[in-house]
Design a protein around this motif. Structure first.
Motif, PDB file in Angstrom:
ATOM      1  N   MET A   1       0.615  -0.842  -0.135  1.00 20.69           N
ATOM      2  CA  MET A   1      -0.101  -0.013  -0.352  1.00 20.69           C
ATOM      3  C   MET A   1       0.900   1.333   0.197  1.00 20.69           C
ATOM      4  N   ALA A   2       0.168   2.365  -0.483  1.00 18.69           N
ATOM      5  CA  ALA A   2       1.554   3.211  -0.414  1.00 18.69           C
ATOM      6  C   ALA A   2       1.092   4.391   0.582  1.00 18.69           C
ATOM      7  N   TYR A   3      -1.083   5.070  -0.919  1.00 17.87           N
ATOM      8  CA  TYR A   3      -1.561   6.366   0.159  1.00 17.87           C
ATOM      9  C   TYR A   3      -2.586   6.097   0.326  1.00 17.87           C
ATOM     10  N   VAL A   4      -3.215   6.355   1.791  1.00 18.58           N
ATOM     11  CA  VAL A   4      -4.585   6.496   2.060  1.00 18.58           C
ATOM     12  C   VAL A   4      -5.352   7.497   2.254  1.00 18.58           C
ATOM     13  N   ILE A   5      -6.595   7.148   2.269  1.00 20.23           N
ATOM     14  CA  ILE A   5      -7.584   8.471   2.298  1.00 20.23           C
ATOM     15  C   ILE A   5      -8.319   8.362   3.689  1.00 20.23           C
ATOM     16  N   ALA A   6      -8.389   8.645   4.720  1.00 18.28           N
ATOM     17  CA  ALA A   6      -8.806   8.569   5.693  1.00 18.28           C
ATOM     18  C   ALA A   6     -10.127   9.631   5.700  1.00 18.28           C
ATOM     19  N   GLU A   7     -10.784   9.989   7.333  1.00 19.11           N
ATOM     20  CA  GLU A   7     -11.838  10.188   8.110  1.00 19.11           C
ATOM     21  C   GLU A   7     -12.157  11.612   6.746  1.00 19.11           C
ATOM     22  N   PRO A   8     -11.493  12.872   6.837  1.00 19.49           N
ATOM     23  CA  PRO A   8     -11.967  14.024   6.457  1.00 19.49           C
ATOM     24  C   PRO A   8     -12.558  13.932   4.521  1.00 19.49           C
ATOM     25  N   CYS A   9     -12.147  12.966   4.454  1.00 20.06           N
ATOM     26  CA  CYS A   9     -12.821  12.155   2.926  1.00 20.06           C
ATOM     27  C   CYS A   9     -14.569  12.002   3.038  1.00 20.06           C
ATOM     28  N   ILE A  10     -14.637  11.422   4.463  1.00 22.38           N
ATOM     29  CA  ILE A  10     -16.008  10.595   4.176  1.00 22.38           C
ATOM     30  C   ILE A  10     -17.490  12.047   4.041  1.00 22.38           C
TER      31      ILE A  10
ATOM     32  N   TYR B   1     -10.408   5.696  -2.769  1.00 27.88           N
ATOM     33  CA  TYR B   1      -9.757   4.916  -1.591  1.00 27.88           C
ATOM     34  C   TYR B   1      -8.710   4.607  -2.893  1.00 27.88           C
ATOM     35  N   ILE B   2      -7.613   4.682  -2.593  1.00 27.10           N
ATOM     36  CA  ILE B   2      -6.579   4.129  -3.479  1.00 27.10           C
ATOM     37  C   ILE B   2      -6.521   2.855  -3.580  1.00 27.10           C
ATOM     38  N   HIS B   3      -6.092   2.920  -4.631  1.00 26.49           N
ATOM     39  CA  HIS B   3      -5.601   0.941  -4.991  1.00 26.49           C
ATOM     40  C   HIS B   3      -4.050   1.451  -5.019  1.00 26.49           C
ATOM     41  N   PRO B   4      -3.843   0.067  -3.860  1.00 25.24           N
ATOM     42  CA  PRO B   4      -2.787   0.162  -3.451  1.00 25.24           C
ATOM     43  C   PRO B   4      -1.172  -0.247  -4.457  1.00 25.24           C
ATOM     44  N   ASP B   5      -1.690  -1.305  -5.239  1.00 23.68           N
ATOM     45  CA  ASP B   5      -0.854  -1.901  -6.372  1.00 23.68           C
ATOM     46  C   ASP B   5      -1.328  -1.064  -7.716  1.00 23.68           C
ATOM     47  N   GLU B   6      -1.743  -0.567  -7.619  1.00 26.02           N
ATOM     48  CA  GLU B   6      -1.499   1.166  -8.915  1.00 26.02           C
ATOM     49  C   GLU B   6      -0.665   1.859  -8.304  1.00 26.02           C
TER      50      GLU B   6
ATOM     51  N   GLU C   1       1.206   6.361   3.682  1.00 19.48           N
ATOM     52  CA  GLU C   1       0.281   4.945   4.886  1.00 19.48           C
ATOM     53  C   GLU C   1       1.085   4.602   6.085  1.00 19.48           C
ATOM     54  N   ASP C   2       2.465   5.105   6.173  1.00 23.43           N
ATOM     55  CA  ASP C   2       3.728   4.967   7.394  1.00 23.43           C
ATOM     56  C   ASP C   2       3.366   6.492   8.485  1.00 23.43           C
ATOM     57  N   ASP C   3       2.650   7.757   7.433  1.00 19.23           N
ATOM     58  CA  ASP C   3       2.250   9.566   8.493  1.00 19.23           C
ATOM     59  C   ASP C   3       0.840   9.156   8.807  1.00 19.23           C
ATOM     60  N   VAL C   4      -0.152   7.859   8.544  1.00 18.14           N
ATOM     61  CA  VAL C   4      -1.741   8.076   8.370  1.00 18.14           C
ATOM     62  C   VAL C   4      -1.795   8.519  10.367  1.00 18.14           C
ATOM     63  N   PRO C   5      -2.033   9.334  11.165  1.00 15.11           N
ATOM     64  CA  PRO C   5      -2.115   9.700  12.314  1.00 15.11           C
ATOM     65  C   PRO C   5      -2.560   8.370  13.034  1.00 15.11           C
ATOM     66  N   PRO C   6      -2.220   8.495  13.874  1.00 15.83           N
ATOM     67  CA  PRO C   6      -2.870   6.981  14.988  1.00 15.83           C
ATOM     68  C   PRO C   6      -4.539   6.857  15.028  1.00 15.83           C
ATOM     69  N   HIS C   7      -5.052   8.000  14.944  1.00 13.07           N
ATOM     70  CA  HIS C   7      -6.269   8.626  14.967  1.00 13.07           C
ATOM     71  C   HIS C   7      -7.431   7.405  14.015  1.00 13.07           C
ATOM     72  N   TRP C   8      -6.672   7.621  12.521  1.00  8.35           N
ATOM     73  CA  TRP C   8      -7.381   7.873  11.747  1.00  8.35           C
ATOM     74  C   TRP C   8      -6.729   5.977  11.579  1.00  8.35           C
ATOM     75  N   GLN C   9      -5.829   5.255  11.848  1.00 12.18           N
ATOM     76  CA  GLN C   9      -5.135   4.157  11.708  1.00 12.18           C
ATOM     77  C   GLN C   9      -5.874   3.698  10.957  1.00 12.18           C
ATOM     78  N   PRO C  10      -7.109   3.278  11.247  1.00 10.12           N
ATOM     79  CA  PRO C  10      -8.394   2.361  10.897  1.00 10.12           C
ATOM     80  C   PRO C  10      -8.982   2.623   9.709  1.00 10.12           C
ATOM     81  N   TYR C  11      -8.569   3.840   9.004  1.00  6.63           N
ATOM     82  CA  TYR C  11      -8.255   3.901   7.866  1.00  6.63           C
ATOM     83  C   TYR C  11      -7.867   2.809   6.565  1.00  6.63           C
ATOM     84  N   ARG C  12      -6.430   2.312   6.877  1.00  6.46           N
ATOM     85  CA  ARG C  12      -5.507   1.701   6.051  1.00  6.46           C
ATOM     86  C   ARG C  12      -6.255   0.725   5.854  1.00  6.46           C
ATOM     87  N   GLN C  13      -7.414  -0.072   6.858  1.00  3.94           N
ATOM     88  CA  GLN C  13      -7.333  -1.555   6.437  1.00  3.94           C
ATOM     89  C   GLN C  13      -8.640  -1.115   5.756  1.00  3.94           C
ATOM     90  N   ALA C  14      -9.483   0.127   6.200  1.00  3.48           N
ATOM     91  CA  ALA C  14     -11.139   0.276   5.220  1.00  3.48           C
ATOM     92  C   ALA C  14     -10.529   0.182   3.441  1.00  3.48           C
TER      93      ALA C  14
END
Length: 110
Positions: free
Chosen positions: A1-10, A34-39, A58-71
């Motif tokens: 995975m590379a980049y993640v989009i977190a809660e503020p986008c909802i 959502y950002i496709h990790p393989d693309e 992905e390594d910089d997602v704030p702790p309170h938004w870590q669940p968005y990595r799994q989402a």
């Protein structure tokens, strides 16, 4: 995975990141993007253009938004690897974390 989009986008889905992405790897769910990790090619073009600062490496997602990595992973577990967001269009589903989000008080559609 590379980049993640977190809660503020909802429920906002500004899509400036989509326009900036050179490889068409940002997919649209019902309530978020959502950002496709393989693309993703890790160019980082999406991060600075996000008006709500929802995009993180992905390594910089704030702790309170870590669940968005799994989402993000769950979204693509269902969608698979279609090879480009434009061909898919908007998907009428989201992972449980995003689908269950309470929404925004300022969103007239909620």
């Amino acid at each position: 995975m590379a980049y993640v989009i977190a809660e503020p986008c909802i429920d906002l889905k500004d899509k400036a990141c989509v326009e900036e992405c050179p490889v068409d790897c940002i997919y649209e769910g019902r309530r978020a993007l959502y950002i496709h990790p393989d693309e993703c090619v890790d160019c980082g073009a999406c991060e600075p253009v996000c008006p709500v600062e929802a995009v993180f490496y992905e390594d910089d997602v704030p702790p309170h938004w870590q669940p968005y990595r799994q989402a993000n992973v769950e979204f693509f577990d269902v969608l698979g690897s279609p090879g480009g967001a434009c061909a898919v269009g908007s998907v009428s589903a989201d992972p449980p974390l995003v689908a269950a989000h309470a929404g925004r008080a300022d969103d007239p559609n909620r």
